[in-house]
Scaffold this active site. Structure first.
Site, PDB file in Angstrom:
ATOM      1  N   TYR A 165     -21.687 -37.055 -41.352  1.00 11.33           N
ATOM      2  CA  TYR A 165     -21.235 -36.261 -40.209  1.00 11.33           C
ATOM      3  C   TYR A 165     -20.137 -37.019 -39.461  1.00 11.33           C
ATOM      4  O   TYR A 165     -20.222 -38.238 -39.268  1.00 11.33           O
ATOM      5  CB  TYR A 165     -22.391 -35.960 -39.249  1.00 11.33           C
ATOM      6  N   LEU A 216     -19.621 -36.181 -30.836  1.00  9.20           N
ATOM      7  CA  LEU A 216     -19.363 -34.744 -30.851  1.00  9.20           C
ATOM      8  C   LEU A 216     -20.617 -33.888 -30.726  1.00  9.20           C
ATOM      9  O   LEU A 216     -20.522 -32.703 -30.380  1.00  9.20           O
ATOM     10  CB  LEU A 216     -18.611 -34.356 -32.130  1.00  9.20           C
ATOM     11  N   HIS A 221     -19.787 -30.713 -27.753  1.00 12.93           N
ATOM     12  CA  HIS A 221     -18.651 -30.122 -28.471  1.00 12.93           C
ATOM     13  C   HIS A 221     -19.101 -29.330 -29.687  1.00 12.93           C
ATOM     14  O   HIS A 221     -18.681 -28.193 -29.905  1.00 12.93           O
ATOM     15  CB  HIS A 221     -17.673 -31.223 -28.887  1.00 12.93           C
ATOM     16  N   ASP A 222     -19.947 -29.938 -30.514  1.00 11.94           N
ATOM     17  CA  ASP A 222     -20.436 -29.271 -31.716  1.00 11.94           C
ATOM     18  C   ASP A 222     -21.800 -28.623 -31.501  1.00 11.94           C
ATOM     19  O   ASP A 222     -22.361 -28.067 -32.455  1.00 11.94           O
ATOM     20  CB  ASP A 222     -20.552 -30.273 -32.874  1.00 11.94           C
ATOM     21  N   THR A 223     -22.328 -28.718 -30.306  1.00 14.02           N
ATOM     22  CA  THR A 223     -23.680 -28.223 -30.029  1.00 14.02           C
ATOM     23  C   THR A 223     -23.632 -27.299 -28.810  1.00 14.02           C
ATOM     24  O   THR A 223     -22.960 -26.278 -28.841  1.00 14.02           O
ATOM     25  CB  THR A 223     -24.635 -29.412 -29.831  1.00 14.02           C
TER      26      THR A 223
END
Length: 380
Positions: A165, A216, A221-223
């Protein structure tokens, strides 16, 4: 000369951000935020070396913690953010300065975003000054801590962990984007990861000015804000009880870079915490109009610093946090929630980083900022 940079990686592993599936639930990487973890990648380079402590007028340490992309109403509806607000001053008229993320970050340390309207691989020339120049003139120590940045001063566009990731991105590391910091070996070594943080806080060796960027996932941001709230419960909440992090004269700003809705003005959840906040102000709100430039002017006001001659001397955008201004006698502009400038006009500002409306880097504008000192002009 106008130079365009392509999106390349400088010595690192490229992850495919678009195809990664983030986990649904936060998992702590270590037993406590003061513990090291292989998840943070590179091991610590030992305790940071700082200059002697320089007392401020209202606070002696300033810590910024930045999260990502949420409307004010979304964040304040979450119980973690409401609970934190009960222990500080909620800034109800705080605004990002543009969209998307990267220009907000570079504005917060350099006083301008120079027309940038993208999250690109950007290098700002070494003769463009930052808050680092102003702090070092006064002998005030500084550092940044970037979660999952593999090595100190890392120059890569992003970094993919061994688990596959991509947690770290350069665009959320504002000081590395300025060549006066990122390309300077001594200064670059002060851009550190969370293993360094664990060593520094346990050694009571934190700097006086600190910028913290979660990864992130942890920054939402990604969650989402709930995931970031779980991270805050794990990381920030216990550190508020640690005197090596939160001394009686520490001011902490928890904020987002921008809101998530480009169709409305750029209001974001921002909260002042820390030992410098008098207990009688816990659970209160402040509707003074602030922007990311207010972090520069507040720091300048507190330590009597020079200014960068950019938006940090713009009297519309540079209000000092009121609880500081009240103690120093600084006069803000009186703006609160009405007649505010639009701060969601992406791509409309000319500048050296706007390929559609190019203008060269302007020199600093000579003026007086909130610190009372003159404008700083770099030697070159």
């Amino acid at each position: 000369m106008h130079i365009k940079y392509s999106l390349i990686l400088l010595g690192g592993v490229v992850g495919s951000l678009a195809t990664q599936i983030p986990p649904k639930h936060f998992t702590a990487p270590a037993a406590a935020p003061t513990d090291q973890s292989s998840f943070y990648v590179g091991g610590s380079n030992d305790t940071i070396t700082n200059t002697p402590y320089v007392p401020g007028k209202v606070f002696d340490r300033f810590i910024q913690i930045w999260l990502e992309n949420a409307n004010f109403a979304t964040a304040i509806a979450d119980p973690v953010y409401r609970k934190l607000a009960s222990k500080g001053i909620l800034l109800t008229s705080y605004y990002g300065v543009t969209h998307p993320s990267e220009p907000n970050y570079i504005a917060s340390v350099g006083g301008d975003f120079f027309g940038l309207a993208a999250d690109s691989l950007t290098y700002i020339p070494s003769n463009i000054s930052t808050i680092v120049d102003l702090l070092e003139l006064k002998g005030i120590s500084w550092s940044s801590y970037l979660e999952n940045m593999p090595t100190d001063g890392y120059q890569g566009f992003n970094y993919t962990n061994p688990d596959g990731y991509t947690y770290y991105v350069r665009k959320h590391n504002p000081l590395v984007i300025y060549n006066s910091v990122g390309m300077n070996a001594t200064r670059g070594a002060r851009l550190r990861n969370f293993n360094d943080f664990a060593v520094d806080v346990n050694s009571n060796a934190l700097s006086q000015w600190i910028f913290v960027t979660p990864n992130l996932l942890d920054d939402a941001h990604d969650t989402n804000v709930k995931y970031a709230g779980d991270w805050l419960d794990y990381w920030l909440v216990p550190l508020l009880q640690d005197p090596n992090f939160n001394s009686p004269n520490t001011l902490i700003l928890l904020t987002f870079d921008e809101n998530g809705d480009y169709s409305i003005n750029n209001q974001i959840y921002s909260l002042l915490l820390g030992g410098a906040i008098p207990q009688n102000l816990w659970g209160t709100t402040d509707d003074t109009f602030y922007s990311h430039y207010s972090t520069l002017s507040t720091v300048q006001n507190n330590w009597g610093l020079d200014n960068l001659g950019r938006q940090d001397i713009n009297k519309t955008l540079n209000n000092v946090f009121a609880f500081v201004a009240d103690k120093t006698g600084y006069q803000n502009n009186g703006l609160t929630t009405e007649n505010l400038p639009p701060l969601n006009l992406t791509g409309t500002y000319p500048g050296p980083l706007n390929p559609n409306d190019y203008a060269p880097y302007p020199p600093p504008t000579n003026g007086i900022g909130a610190g009372g000192g003159p404008t700083y002009f770099p030697p070159n």
